[in-house]
Design an enzyme around this catalytic site. Sequence first.
Site, PDB file in Angstrom:
ATOM      1  N   CYS A   1       0.871  -1.237   0.014  1.00 54.85           N
ATOM      2  CA  CYS A   1      -0.042   0.179   0.165  1.00 54.85           C
ATOM      3  C   CYS A   1       0.947   1.245   0.061  1.00 54.85           C
ATOM      4  O   CYS A   1       0.363   2.142  -0.570  1.00 54.85           O
ATOM      5  CB  CYS A   1      -0.908   0.112   1.121  1.00 54.85           C
ATOM      6  SG  CYS A   1      -0.187   0.108   2.874  1.00 54.85           S
TER       7      CYS A   1
ATOM      8  N   HIS B   1      -2.074   1.588   7.061  1.00 56.63           N
ATOM      9  CA  HIS B   1      -2.415   1.411   5.786  1.00 56.63           C
ATOM     10  C   HIS B   1      -2.010   2.756   5.040  1.00 56.63           C
ATOM     11  O   HIS B   1      -2.421   3.746   5.609  1.00 56.63           O
ATOM     12  CB  HIS B   1      -3.833   1.053   5.520  1.00 56.63           C
ATOM     13  CG  HIS B   1      -4.167   0.716   4.217  1.00 56.63           C
ATOM     14  ND1 HIS B   1      -3.483  -0.229   3.312  1.00 56.63           N
ATOM     15  CD2 HIS B   1      -5.286   1.012   3.288  1.00 56.63           C
ATOM     16  CE1 HIS B   1      -4.178  -0.170   1.819  1.00 56.63           C
ATOM     17  NE2 HIS B   1      -5.266   0.509   2.039  1.00 56.63           N
TER      18      HIS B   1
ATOM     19  N   ASN C   1      -8.359   4.042  -2.452  1.00 52.83           N
ATOM     20  CA  ASN C   1      -7.631   2.853  -1.941  1.00 52.83           C
ATOM     21  C   ASN C   1      -6.983   2.203  -3.119  1.00 52.83           C
ATOM     22  O   ASN C   1      -6.834   2.386  -4.143  1.00 52.83           O
ATOM     23  CB  ASN C   1      -8.693   1.945  -1.108  1.00 52.83           C
ATOM     24  CG  ASN C   1      -8.091   1.169  -0.114  1.00 52.83           C
ATOM     25  OD1 ASN C   1      -7.038   1.026   0.015  1.00 52.83           O
ATOM     26  ND2 ASN C   1      -8.846   0.441   0.635  1.00 52.83           N
TER      27      ASN C   1
END
Length: 444
Positions: free
Chosen positions: A150, A289, A309
């Site tokens: 990520c 994240h 995302n």
Amino acid sequence: MATSRAALCAVAVVCVVLAAACAPARAIHVGTPAAALFEEFKRTYGRAYETLAEEQQRLANFERNLELMREHQARNPHAQFGITKFFDLSEAEFAARYLNGAAYFAAAKRHAAQHYRKARADLSAVPDAVDWREKGAVTPVKDQGACGSCWAFSAVGNIEGQWYLAGHELVSLSEQQLVSCDDMNDGCDGGLMLQAFDWLLQNTNGHLHTEDSYPYVSGNGYVPECSNSSEELVVGAQIDGHVLIGSSEKAMAAWLAKNGPIAIALDASSFMSYKSGVLTACIGKQLNHGVLLVGYDMTGEVPYWVIKNSWGGDWGEQGYVRVVMGVNACLLSEYPVSAHVRESAAPGTSTSSETPAPRPVMVEQVICFDKNCTQGCRKTLIKANECHKNGGGGASMIKCSPQKVTMCTYSNEFCVGGGLCFETPDGKCAPYFLGSIMNTCHYT
């Protein structure tokens, strides 16, 4: 994926308030046995398990995730939750595959606060709403897969936006270059956006390849070796620095409105079953994240951030999530960072005189005869991130990263290929052969 509690994911922003009309927790899949829902889940996502034992474990995971989904729905009347592609994973599996790891972000904030330039934002005139997707500064949603990368998607998304807003064409850039090549981070095991920017500045003169020439292949968790084929790789963008952004949501909104999408870290523990709407009760225990902040809207009953995302377009609102503004929901205001792109830069054309050199880093190395770094010590100053020939056909290099110093020796004079590396904590004494060593990084 793989250090402080600071900042480690499209549809047009509209003021949608789902209010209490969202189904209450008890109404989600009421009357349908979990086993039947699990069979439907398997058909929808093409799941097949090798053994009965695994099938039973996956069903147990599924039932637990149904419970968590209902708990999230009960706390979030402005959002909708449901069964997603992650529902046969345990909480530990989900965190290992899709989140970054709290330890990385826990150390990052301390390091960043000491060593990185902080940006200023004009707070006097913050627009009511901004959406950089509508202005062409955001590439399509991507999918990191079962890889803790990520951090790379967050960093690359930020660079894509900064490159476009510096006057260039929007181009999809390579996360794989960072995942495979960036040795300041840990590929599928996690990393940090600021370290990704540092690695580019120190190792590629800020150049990042295009996604077309260096596509992402680590969605299954495998990280191939770094590719250096100059004939195949195409430079898509170049950065010349990076900044920390003020850790207040007003400062973040002001900076984003003027300068573009921001790379942030947050706690994504509430995201597994998210479907749509605005999260107003988002878990905020630890940063784990990296995502991309692309906009906000303060015109409705519930003001919210718009976040890109990296879990694919089949998650959330076509790959995006909205989170309430003003309360540091999900800890989203604790690690906001951005790369910087010079407006006059063009890919592959800058020279060393046109692009400022990375800030020099010196390592004060103390080697002692005893075990406590106090007796018979010899002190040396070494320039970090530079290959030093040792006179015998080999060479060495020393690198600084949050909380650690890495020393590598090579059998060639160019510090390329596999080296023999040794790590020590930054500024702390460590055993070294028959004595001890202490490496301390100084950022000038």
